[in-house]
Design an enzyme around this catalytic site. Structure first.
Site, mmCIF file in Angstrom:
data_model
loop_
_atom_site.group_PDB
_atom_site.id
_atom_site.type_symbol
_atom_site.label_atom_id
_atom_site.label_comp_id
_atom_site.label_asym_id
_atom_site.label_seq_id
_atom_site.Cartn_x
_atom_site.Cartn_y
_atom_site.Cartn_z
ATOM 1 N N ARG A 41 4.464 0.989 -4.375
ATOM 2 C CA ARG A 41 4.948 1.920 -5.382
ATOM 3 C C ARG A 41 6.466 1.814 -5.502
ATOM 4 O O ARG A 41 7.162 1.555 -4.514
ATOM 5 C CB ARG A 41 4.555 3.353 -5.001
ATOM 6 C CG ARG A 41 3.102 3.676 -5.273
ATOM 7 C CD ARG A 41 2.755 3.530 -6.737
ATOM 8 N NE ARG A 41 3.311 4.615 -7.513
ATOM 9 C CZ ARG A 41 2.599 5.573 -8.093
ATOM 10 N NH1 ARG A 41 1.281 5.566 -8.012
ATOM 11 N NH2 ARG A 41 3.173 6.534 -8.769
ATOM 12 N N LYS A 91 11.950 3.492 -0.914
ATOM 13 C CA LYS A 91 11.434 2.173 -0.529
ATOM 14 C C LYS A 91 12.465 1.071 -0.807
ATOM 15 O O LYS A 91 12.330 -0.054 -0.364
ATOM 16 C CB LYS A 91 10.122 1.883 -1.254
ATOM 17 C CG LYS A 91 8.938 2.743 -0.762
ATOM 18 C CD LYS A 91 7.672 2.425 -1.538
ATOM 19 C CE LYS A 91 6.482 3.296 -1.154
ATOM 20 N NZ LYS A 91 5.789 2.849 0.067
ATOM 21 N N THR A 127 1.458 0.434 5.152
ATOM 22 C CA THR A 127 0.291 -0.366 5.560
ATOM 23 C C THR A 127 0.378 -1.769 4.981
ATOM 24 O O THR A 127 -0.214 -2.695 5.525
ATOM 25 C CB THR A 127 -1.035 0.288 5.119
ATOM 26 O OG1 THR A 127 -0.927 0.687 3.754
ATOM 27 C CG2 THR A 127 -1.376 1.482 5.993
ATOM 28 N N LYS A 163 -0.698 -5.681 6.376
ATOM 29 C CA LYS A 163 -1.471 -6.688 5.628
ATOM 30 C C LYS A 163 -0.722 -8.021 5.615
ATOM 31 O O LYS A 163 -1.317 -9.084 5.815
ATOM 32 C CB LYS A 163 -1.702 -6.222 4.184
ATOM 33 C CG LYS A 163 -2.472 -4.918 4.040
ATOM 34 C CD LYS A 163 -2.377 -4.395 2.585
ATOM 35 C CE LYS A 163 -2.819 -2.954 2.473
ATOM 36 N NZ LYS A 163 -2.462 -2.344 1.167
HETATM 37 C C1 LIG Z 1 -1.633 -1.342 0.858
HETATM 38 C C2 LIG Z 1 -1.386 -0.868 -0.516
HETATM 39 C C3 LIG Z 1 -0.400 0.083 -0.756
HETATM 40 C C4 LIG Z 1 0.516 0.621 0.334
HETATM 41 O O1 LIG Z 1 1.659 -0.203 0.395
HETATM 42 P P1 LIG Z 1 2.974 0.229 1.216
HETATM 43 O O2 LIG Z 1 3.852 -0.963 1.090
HETATM 44 O O3 LIG Z 1 2.546 0.459 2.625
HETATM 45 O O4 LIG Z 1 3.516 1.423 0.555
HETATM 46 C C5 LIG Z 1 -0.192 0.504 -2.058
HETATM 47 N N1 LIG Z 1 -0.931 0.024 -3.074
HETATM 48 C C6 LIG Z 1 -1.880 -0.904 -2.885
HETATM 49 C C7 LIG Z 1 -2.649 -1.417 -4.046
HETATM 50 C C8 LIG Z 1 -2.154 -1.377 -1.601
HETATM 51 O O5 LIG Z 1 -3.102 -2.291 -1.417
#
Ligand SMILES: *Cc1c(COP(=O)(O)O)cnc(C)c1O
Length: 817
Positions: free
Chosen positions: A556, A561, A663, A667
């Site tokens: 986002r 961020k 999160t 990933k």
């Molecule tokens: C994992 C994920 C997020 C979270 O991302 P952050 O970088 O941890 O804020 C947001 N949107 C989507 C589509 C995701 O897969």
């Protein structure tokens, strides 16, 4: 993948083909000759769902027989994405389905792309709920997810002339083959009206709520299958319907529009997901949504409980209710209302059951994101709940006074009611008081929770706050997103890497030193980068060099961020590449994606800046192919699955202390990208496991950020004066170099950075620049880079959401025998 958990079928491929053709004929109503690709998708999804149903019914029978404890996960958001590969893969049917469809000339991988993303969430919080549902099914935790079946999920983002434009999302246009409508599972949810006090036949004082308005909540169930079909749970989403389809009297009197207005008002509750991310929505409709799904869910679970147990007194032994953030926190008052008013339990008993059943996950410390509702609104919309909240508060404050605590400031800070200009109900405090467990989502965030938002409540209840560091499901973020890497891991580690990655992935470490293995690892990454480059070519008509360093920030768009920090670096790099010919620059592609809340002007301006910078850089021949910038529109789960396996560098650069966990950081690391990041959220725990030498950590720590803010001595003017590079970037932005059509476009933004740099972008700029040079250094030492990349994958096993769920189930829910 092995299918030993499935009923053996002599010829599984033939059986699957037959099942799909039957669905095509009898459910879709087409024959193979006339079926569109979408018809095929629907037939495949319906056939796959049948496989799940058998497990599902078995599981429900087993839960009832063994009287297993049930976990209820209440979340206003579930960011699910596509389900086809998730389901097929967890059922062990992926290869079978692919072969079966090939026999009728249908390409499963093409069919996959026709499924719309179920985008019933904004970002990390909703995606966490989706990962948790999958992990709970994998671990055999008997769980029910509860949420809202939004007709329109998160808006579709179009980029028009560099600006974000929001378009309505329509995931249900072609129906939803995964769900079961349950017209018989329906609850009345009421709003407004008044409360009268009566004395009943036994002489007890009772409160009768006479609501002004009632809507119906209708259940829709989506089965969620765990890895290797371990178990199947239901995600139950509520749709709002009017109590009467049509006001017939008014219609007959000729008031045709008025007759349907009430229907529209009732059904607006499940019409659309709020696109606000981390900020207070502050709307009556939002509170109606929250109460709507909480009330229906609690009634549903109490009914289920009573159908199996004759009493509610053992509720905490048989049910655990997890509140995902404060959005469902009205559950504290609603459960009390149901127990006291409807089931006639004494107040103290009801309170004990409520606290022992509920637990709450806090997701953010941002003050603007802590929900609070005006008392006047609560009184109007939920008059009985407002009484209950006042009563809870009175009991709470009286108990503290009885313990000899009279400190006015303390009592004021732990009160459920915020006094001041317009009284408000603090939903965070309500969730805290009504829960036996309050958890943060990373070690740092939990610590900051104790020290900031909940300092005083923590002092009163020191046992309640605990940490559960977030995780991600490896089935989606490794197996499905990156089959090539998964295959490579299976070849070297065996299938144990699929079933128990936490134990198995560390065995990958020695391969980091083997050139032959690194070569395969590099080949996999290159394949993913070529695929992403093709996607970028198709969508944006920009050509990417797959041998360049892919530097990615997707999430986002939010000031904390700090996409802006990344963009300032991009501009600085652009200026340096053009001017500093003596330095060897590594070819790099900066990839951005993410949505901004529709009302968040600064975030939308940052998107425009990314596109302005991209246009300038990508069309400047003096850059000599050393830098490309792309902003990919409409970031969602499916796009994330394409981008993440292709990333070399993962940008996790929030102002320290502001990202609760993150999160996407997990990933990326799992897929072997190196992180450039601050010591924020789960980055801290990642660095402890992956090793600081295999990441690029820079910038102020949370403590240093705090000191600066408190001392009020932070002056970004000084930081800018001390950094010629930063000064030059800001000068270019201010003078309209990147916005020749509107030279003043970024003046406000530069002013903000100079005079009110709330997210300490300028303070961290030089450290970030230096860290980026270390990135280039390592990138040039090819073998060292790829050794670190392999170690990132090897050391990320702990961040599986299976581990997170095991901790919730053991410490909070007591739901794993
Ligand atoms: C994992 C994920 C997020 C979270 O991302 P952050 O970088 O941890 O804020 C947001 N949107 C989507 C589509 C995701 O897969």
């Amino acid at each position: 993948m092995s299918d030993e958990t499935l009923t053996p079928i002599p010829d599984q491929v033939a059986a699957f083909r037959v099942a799909v053709l039957a669905k095509l004929a009898y459910s879709v109503g087409k024959d193979a000759e006339h079926a569109t690709e979408h018809d095929w998708f629907e037939a495949v999804a319906l056939a796959t769902r049948d496989y799940m149903v058998d497990f599902w019914l078995d599981d429900e029978r087993r839960t009832q027989r063994k009287k297993q404890k049930r976990v209820y996960y209440l979340s206003l958001e579930f960011l699910i994405g596509r389900l086809l590969f998730d389901s097929l893969s967890n059922l062990g049917l992926l290869d079978i389905a692919r072969a079966a469809l090939a026999e009728v000339d249908v390409d499963l991988d093409r069919i996959r792309t026709l499924e719309p993303d179920a985008a019933l969430g904004n970002g990390g919080l909703g995606r966490l709920a989706a990962c948790f549902m999958e992990s709970m099914a994998t671990l055999g935790v008997t769980a029910h997810g509860y949420g809202i079946r939004y007709e329109h999920g998160l808006f579709r983002q179009a980029i028009v002339d560099g600006w974000q434009q929001e378009q309505t999302e329509t995931w249900l246009d072609f129906g939803n083959p995964w769900e079961f409508e349950r017209p018989e599972v329906v609850y009345a949810v009421s709003f407004g009206g008044s409360v009268t006090s009566i004395t009943d036949a036994q002489g007890h004082q009772r409160q009768i709520w006479q609501p002004a308005e009632t809507v119906r909540a209708v259940a829709y169930d989506t089965p969620v299958v765990g890895w290797r079909g371990a178990s199947v749970n239901a995600l139950r989403l509520w749709r709002a319907r009017a109590t009467e389809e049509l006001h017939l009297e008014r219609f007959n009197a000729g008031d045709h529009l008025g007759a349907v207005a009430e229907v529209a008002r009732a059904e607006s509750i499940s019409r659309v997901l709020y696109p606000a991310d981390s900020t207070e929505a502050g709307q009556e409709l939002r509170l109606r949504q929250e109460y709507f799904f909480v009330s229906a869910s609690l009634k549903d679970l109490l009914r289920r409980h009573l159908s199996q147990h004759s009493t509610l007194l053992n509720l905490p032994q048989q049910a655990a209710i997890q509140l995902n953030d404060t959005h469902p926190s009205i559950a504290v008052a609603e459960l009390m209302r149901l127990l006291v008013d409807e089931h006639e339990l004494p107040w103290d008993k009801a309170w004990e059951l409520t606290v022992n059943t509920l637990s709450y996950t806090n997701h953010t410390l941002l003050p603007e994101a802590l929900e609070s509702w005006p008392v006047s609104l609560m009184e109007r919309l939920l008059p009985r709940h407002m009484q209950i909240i006042y009563l809870i508060n009175a009991h709470h404050i009286d108990a503290l006074r009885a313990q000899g605590l009279h400190d006015f400031d303390l009592l004021r800070s732990v009160s459920l009611i915020e006094e001041g200009n317009g009284r408000r109900v603090r939903m965070g405090n309500l969730a805290f008081l009504g829960s036996h467990s309050i958890n943060g989502v990373s070690a740092l965030h939990t610590q900051l929770m104790r020290e900031t938002v909940f300092t005083d409540l923590h002092r009163l209840y020191p046992q309640r706050i605990n940490n559960k560091t977030n995780g991600i499901t490896f089935r989606r973020w490794l197996h499905q997103a990156n089959p090539a890497l998964t295959q490579l891991l299976r070849e070297h580690l065996g299938d144990g890497v699929l079933d128990s990655p936490e134990e198995t992935l560390p065995q990958l470490e020695p391969f980091a030193d083997k050139a032959a293995f690194r070569k395969r690892f590099i080949e996999q990454r290159r394949q993913s980068k070529v695929a992403l480059a093709a996607l970028v070519q198709e969508r944006l008509n920009i050509t990417l060099n797959p041998d360049a360093l892919f530097d990615v920030q997707v999430k986002r768009i939010h000031e904390y961020k700090r996409q802006l920090l990344n963009l300032l670096h991009t501009v600085a790099l652009y200026q340096a590449i053009r001017a500093e010919h003596t330095t060897e620059w590594a070819p790099r592609v900066k990839i951005f994606a993410g949505k901004a809340a529709a009302s968040y002007h600064q975030a939308k301006l940052i998107i425009k800046l990314a596109n302005d910078v991209a246009r300038m850089v990508n069309n400047d021949p003096t850059v000599r192919g050393l830098l490309k910038v792309v902003f990919l529109p409409n970031y969602n789960v499916s796009l994330a699955e394409s981008i993440i396996p292709a990333a070399d560098l993962s940008e996790q650069i929030s102002t320290a202390g502001m990202e609760a966990s993150g999160t996407s950081n997990m990933k990326f690391a799992l897929n072997g990208a190196l992180t450039i990041g601050t010591l924020d959220g789960a980055n801290v725990e990642m660095s402890e496991r992956i090793g600081l030498e295999n990441m690029f950590i820079f910038g102020l720590t949370a403590q240093q950020v705090n000191v600066r803010k408190r001392a009020n001595d932070y002056n970004s003017e000084a930081a800018i004066a001390a950094s010629p590079r930063l000064a030059e970037v800001l000068l270019a932005l201010r003078s309209g170099v990147f916005s020749p059509d509107d030279p003043a476009r970024y003046v406000g933004l530069v002013d903000e950075l100079t005079w009110n740099d709330r997210f300490l972008v300028c303070a961290d700029f030089d450290a970030y620049w230096d860290a980026q040079r270390q990135v280039e250094n390592l990138w040039r030492q090819h073998q060292r880079w790829w050794r670190a990349a392999v170690l990132n994958t090897a050391r990320t096993g702990w961040f599986s959401s299976d581990r997170t769920i095991r901790e919730y189930a053991t410490d909070i829910w007591h739901a794993l025998e």
